[in-house]
Design a protein around this motif. Structure first.
Motif, PDB file in Angstrom:
ATOM      1  N   TRP A 128     -14.554  14.689   0.735  1.00 27.71           N
ATOM      2  CA  TRP A 128     -13.976  13.958  -0.385  1.00 27.71           C
ATOM      3  C   TRP A 128     -15.017  13.415  -1.355  1.00 27.71           C
ATOM      4  CZ3 TRP A 128     -15.317   8.933  -1.113  1.00 27.71           C
ATOM      5  CH2 TRP A 128     -15.843   8.249  -0.014  1.00 27.71           C
ATOM      6  N   GLN A 129     -16.221  13.069  -0.854  1.00 28.14           N
ATOM      7  CA  GLN A 129     -17.246  12.505  -1.742  1.00 28.14           C
ATOM      8  C   GLN A 129     -17.663  13.503  -2.819  1.00 28.14           C
ATOM      9  OE1 GLN A 129     -17.515  12.761   1.627  1.00 28.14           O
ATOM     10  NE2 GLN A 129     -18.410  10.925   2.515  1.00 28.14           N
ATOM     11  N   GLU A 130     -17.567  14.783  -2.510  1.00 25.23           N
ATOM     12  CA  GLU A 130     -17.995  15.825  -3.442  1.00 25.23           C
ATOM     13  C   GLU A 130     -16.850  16.385  -4.273  1.00 25.23           C
ATOM     14  OE1 GLU A 130     -20.190  18.833  -1.241  1.00 25.23           O
ATOM     15  OE2 GLU A 130     -20.761  17.289   0.200  1.00 25.23           O
ATOM     16  N   ALA A 131     -15.612  16.041  -3.926  1.00 33.02           N
ATOM     17  CA  ALA A 131     -14.443  16.624  -4.587  1.00 33.02           C
ATOM     18  C   ALA A 131     -14.024  15.771  -5.784  1.00 33.02           C
ATOM     19  CB  ALA A 131     -13.298  16.742  -3.595  1.00 33.02           C
ATOM     20  N   PRO A 132     -13.775  16.408  -6.934  1.00 30.78           N
ATOM     21  CA  PRO A 132     -13.432  15.651  -8.137  1.00 30.78           C
ATOM     22  C   PRO A 132     -11.966  15.225  -8.218  1.00 30.78           C
ATOM     23  CG  PRO A 132     -13.529  17.973  -8.662  1.00 30.78           C
ATOM     24  CD  PRO A 132     -13.942  17.836  -7.208  1.00 30.78           C
ATOM     25  N   TYR A 133     -11.153  15.594  -7.261  1.00 32.76           N
ATOM     26  CA  TYR A 133      -9.714  15.336  -7.378  1.00 32.76           C
ATOM     27  C   TYR A 133      -9.212  14.217  -6.484  1.00 32.76           C
ATOM     28  CZ  TYR A 133     -10.935  19.511  -4.794  1.00 32.76           C
ATOM     29  OH  TYR A 133     -11.612  20.432  -4.045  1.00 32.76           O
ATOM     30  N   PHE A 134     -10.092  13.304  -6.114  1.00 33.71           N
ATOM     31  CA  PHE A 134      -9.673  12.067  -5.471  1.00 33.71           C
ATOM     32  C   PHE A 134      -9.912  10.949  -6.475  1.00 33.71           C
ATOM     33  CE2 PHE A 134     -10.400  14.870  -1.910  1.00 33.71           C
ATOM     34  CZ  PHE A 134      -9.279  14.614  -1.129  1.00 33.71           C
ATOM     35  N   THR A 135      -8.955  10.040  -6.596  1.00 32.78           N
ATOM     36  CA  THR A 135      -9.066   8.964  -7.577  1.00 32.78           C
ATOM     37  C   THR A 135     -10.146   7.967  -7.148  1.00 32.78           C
ATOM     38  OG1 THR A 135      -7.455   7.512  -6.488  1.00 32.78           O
ATOM     39  CG2 THR A 135      -6.585   9.151  -8.067  1.00 32.78           C
ATOM     40  N   LYS A 178      -9.705   4.832  -6.808  1.00 37.42           N
ATOM     41  CA  LYS A 178      -9.059   3.975  -5.816  1.00 37.42           C
ATOM     42  C   LYS A 178      -9.114   4.615  -4.435  1.00 37.42           C
ATOM     43  CE  LYS A 178      -4.680   1.618  -4.885  1.00 37.42           C
ATOM     44  NZ  LYS A 178      -3.323   1.334  -5.406  1.00 37.42           N
ATOM     45  N   GLU A 179      -8.816   5.905  -4.349  1.00 35.80           N
ATOM     46  CA  GLU A 179      -8.879   6.613  -3.070  1.00 35.80           C
ATOM     47  C   GLU A 179     -10.309   6.657  -2.539  1.00 35.80           C
ATOM     48  OE1 GLU A 179      -5.147   9.733  -3.588  1.00 35.80           O
ATOM     49  OE2 GLU A 179      -7.092  10.234  -4.476  1.00 35.80           O
ATOM     50  N   LYS A 180     -11.267   6.887  -3.419  1.00 39.17           N
ATOM     51  CA  LYS A 180     -12.670   6.951  -3.002  1.00 39.17           C
ATOM     52  C   LYS A 180     -13.152   5.607  -2.451  1.00 39.17           C
ATOM     53  CE  LYS A 180     -14.052  10.684  -6.096  1.00 39.17           C
ATOM     54  NZ  LYS A 180     -14.877  11.054  -7.251  1.00 39.17           N
ATOM     55  N   VAL A 181     -12.761   4.524  -3.101  1.00 41.98           N
ATOM     56  CA  VAL A 181     -13.131   3.191  -2.624  1.00 41.98           C
ATOM     57  C   VAL A 181     -12.507   2.956  -1.249  1.00 41.98           C
ATOM     58  CG1 VAL A 181     -12.715   0.728  -3.073  1.00 41.98           C
ATOM     59  CG2 VAL A 181     -13.580   2.195  -4.896  1.00 41.98           C
ATOM     60  N   ALA A 182     -11.232   3.310  -1.108  1.00 42.78           N
ATOM     61  CA  ALA A 182     -10.534   3.140   0.184  1.00 42.78           C
ATOM     62  C   ALA A 182     -11.149   4.037   1.259  1.00 42.78           C
ATOM     63  CB  ALA A 182      -9.049   3.434   0.026  1.00 42.78           C
ATOM     64  N   LEU A 183     -11.511   5.253   0.910  1.00 47.19           N
ATOM     65  CA  LEU A 183     -12.109   6.170   1.891  1.00 47.19           C
ATOM     66  C   LEU A 183     -13.512   5.710   2.297  1.00 47.19           C
ATOM     67  CD1 LEU A 183     -10.801   9.543   0.469  1.00 47.19           C
ATOM     68  CD2 LEU A 183     -10.333   8.643   2.769  1.00 47.19           C
ATOM     69  N   THR A 184     -14.266   5.171   1.367  1.00 51.76           N
ATOM     70  CA  THR A 184     -15.583   4.621   1.714  1.00 51.76           C
ATOM     71  C   THR A 184     -15.418   3.496   2.727  1.00 51.76           C
ATOM     72  OG1 THR A 184     -16.519   5.194  -0.445  1.00 51.76           O
ATOM     73  CG2 THR A 184     -17.639   3.461   0.804  1.00 51.76           C
ATOM     74  N   PHE A 185     -14.497   2.579   2.451  1.00 49.88           N
ATOM     75  CA  PHE A 185     -14.213   1.477   3.367  1.00 49.88           C
ATOM     76  C   PHE A 185     -13.740   2.011   4.716  1.00 49.88           C
ATOM     77  CE2 PHE A 185     -11.213  -2.069   4.638  1.00 49.88           C
ATOM     78  CZ  PHE A 185     -12.199  -2.941   5.036  1.00 49.88           C
ATOM     79  N   THR A 186     -12.887   3.010   4.685  1.00 46.08           N
ATOM     80  CA  THR A 186     -12.369   3.625   5.911  1.00 46.08           C
ATOM     81  C   THR A 186     -13.497   4.165   6.774  1.00 46.08           C
ATOM     82  OG1 THR A 186     -10.288   4.222   4.841  1.00 46.08           O
ATOM     83  CG2 THR A 186     -10.903   5.495   6.790  1.00 46.08           C
ATOM     84  N   GLU A 187     -14.412   4.869   6.168  1.00 44.38           N
ATOM     85  CA  GLU A 187     -15.499   5.474   6.943  1.00 44.38           C
ATOM     86  C   GLU A 187     -16.453   4.421   7.499  1.00 44.38           C
ATOM     87  OE1 GLU A 187     -17.257   8.967   5.302  1.00 44.38           O
ATOM     88  OE2 GLU A 187     -15.304   9.943   5.116  1.00 44.38           O
ATOM     89  N   VAL A 188     -16.759   3.412   6.709  1.00 45.56           N
ATOM     90  CA  VAL A 188     -17.649   2.349   7.191  1.00 45.56           C
ATOM     91  C   VAL A 188     -16.991   1.588   8.337  1.00 45.56           C
ATOM     92  CG1 VAL A 188     -18.732   0.148   6.549  1.00 45.56           C
ATOM     93  CG2 VAL A 188     -18.951   2.132   5.045  1.00 45.56           C
ATOM     94  N   LEU A 189     -15.711   1.282   8.197  1.00 50.76           N
ATOM     95  CA  LEU A 189     -15.004   0.538   9.236  1.00 50.76           C
ATOM     96  C   LEU A 189     -14.793   1.382  10.497  1.00 50.76           C
ATOM     97  CD1 LEU A 189     -13.880  -2.300   9.566  1.00 50.76           C
ATOM     98  CD2 LEU A 189     -11.699  -1.475   8.695  1.00 50.76           C
ATOM     99  N   LEU A 215       0.851  -1.205   0.000  1.00 51.34           N
ATOM    100  CA  LEU A 215       0.000   0.000   0.000  1.00 51.34           C
ATOM    101  C   LEU A 215       0.880   1.246   0.000  1.00 51.34           C
ATOM    102  CD1 LEU A 215      -2.674  -1.109   2.624  1.00 51.34           C
ATOM    103  CD2 LEU A 215      -2.923  -1.037   0.121  1.00 51.34           C
ATOM    104  N   GLU A 216       0.491   2.226  -0.800  1.00 52.21           N
ATOM    105  CA  GLU A 216       1.270   3.454  -0.904  1.00 52.21           C
ATOM    106  C   GLU A 216       1.174   4.270   0.390  1.00 52.21           C
ATOM    107  OE1 GLU A 216      -1.618   3.406  -3.069  1.00 52.21           O
ATOM    108  OE2 GLU A 216      -0.700   2.246  -4.661  1.00 52.21           O
ATOM    109  N   PHE A 217       2.301   4.852   0.770  1.00 46.37           N
ATOM    110  CA  PHE A 217       2.371   5.673   1.982  1.00 46.37           C
ATOM    111  C   PHE A 217       1.339   6.799   1.927  1.00 46.37           C
ATOM    112  CE2 PHE A 217       4.059   9.394   4.242  1.00 46.37           C
ATOM    113  CZ  PHE A 217       4.152   8.875   5.530  1.00 46.37           C
ATOM    114  N   LYS A 218       1.236   7.456   0.787  1.00 42.36           N
ATOM    115  CA  LYS A 218       0.313   8.591   0.668  1.00 42.36           C
ATOM    116  C   LYS A 218      -1.133   8.155   0.889  1.00 42.36           C
ATOM    117  CE  LYS A 218       0.656  12.709  -1.995  1.00 42.36           C
ATOM    118  NZ  LYS A 218       0.965  13.344  -3.273  1.00 42.36           N
ATOM    119  N   LEU A 219      -1.516   7.012   0.337  1.00 39.63           N
ATOM    120  CA  LEU A 219      -2.869   6.501   0.546  1.00 39.63           C
ATOM    121  C   LEU A 219      -3.097   6.188   2.015  1.00 39.63           C
ATOM    122  CD1 LEU A 219      -5.614   5.521  -0.575  1.00 39.63           C
ATOM    123  CD2 LEU A 219      -4.544   3.253  -0.817  1.00 39.63           C
ATOM    124  N   LEU A 220      -2.139   5.539   2.644  1.00 36.80           N
ATOM    125  CA  LEU A 220      -2.265   5.233   4.074  1.00 36.80           C
ATOM    126  C   LEU A 220      -2.425   6.516   4.888  1.00 36.80           C
ATOM    127  CD1 LEU A 220       0.381   2.402   4.428  1.00 36.80           C
ATOM    128  CD2 LEU A 220      -2.101   2.162   4.711  1.00 36.80           C
TER     129      LEU A 220
END
Length: 150
Positions: free
Chosen positions: A74-81, A83-94, A29-34
């Motif tokens: 982030w859900q409303e911002a167009p500058y998250f990939t 992959k990042e959106k999927v990871a952030l969705t999982f992050t928030e649910v968890l 996993l990329e440091f920036k994503l983490l």
């Protein structure tokens, strides 16, 4: 004022948590994503110390001010990939656990971007930052003091 100082913490507690951090860092996993995930959990949990830390870590790896200031929406911002959106969705649910299992509509998109091994590391990373935020909120370490190691 800190309720519990660094000197009050039982020997081995932070050292063992740092071993988990090293284990997570050994993943693909990329440091920036983490760090984006860590900052978002810190925001969700209202941990000023962790927000300060992970904001500084992201600035160190040249994350943009626009993305940093927009992470809370982030859900409303167009500058998250995607992959990042999927990871952030999982992050928030968890992070906002309910009595229900993680829904398939949250888990299945992870498979488009992450291996099952990476999903394991992602889950551990999210659990770990949730642990850190809960410790810092209890101990009340002073935000603003964190220095990025070079």
């Amino acid at each position: 004022m800190e309720r519990i100082t660094y000197q009050d913490i039982p020997d081995g507690m932070f050292e063992n948590l740092r071993k988990i951090e090293s284990f997570i860092s050994s993943s693909t996993l990329e440091f920036k994503l983490l760090e984006i995930i860590r900052l978002r959990v810190a925001q969700k949990n209202g941990c000023a110390y962790c927000v300060d830390m992970h904001h500084k870590e992201l600035k160190e790896v040249n994350e943009t001010d626009l993305r940093l200031s927009s992470l809370c929406v982030w859900q409303e911002a167009p500058y998250f990939t995607e992959k990042e959106k999927v990871a952030l969705t999982f992050t928030e649910v968890l992070t906002d656990l309910s009595e229900k299992p993680i829904p398939d509509q949250v888990y299945t998109p992870l498979l488009n971007f992450f291996s099952k091994e990476e999903i394991c590391f992602l889950t551990l990373a999210i659990a770990q930052i949730n642990t850190w935020t809960r410790l810092m909120k209890t101990f009340q370490f002073t935000p603003g003091n964190y220095k990025v190691a070079h």
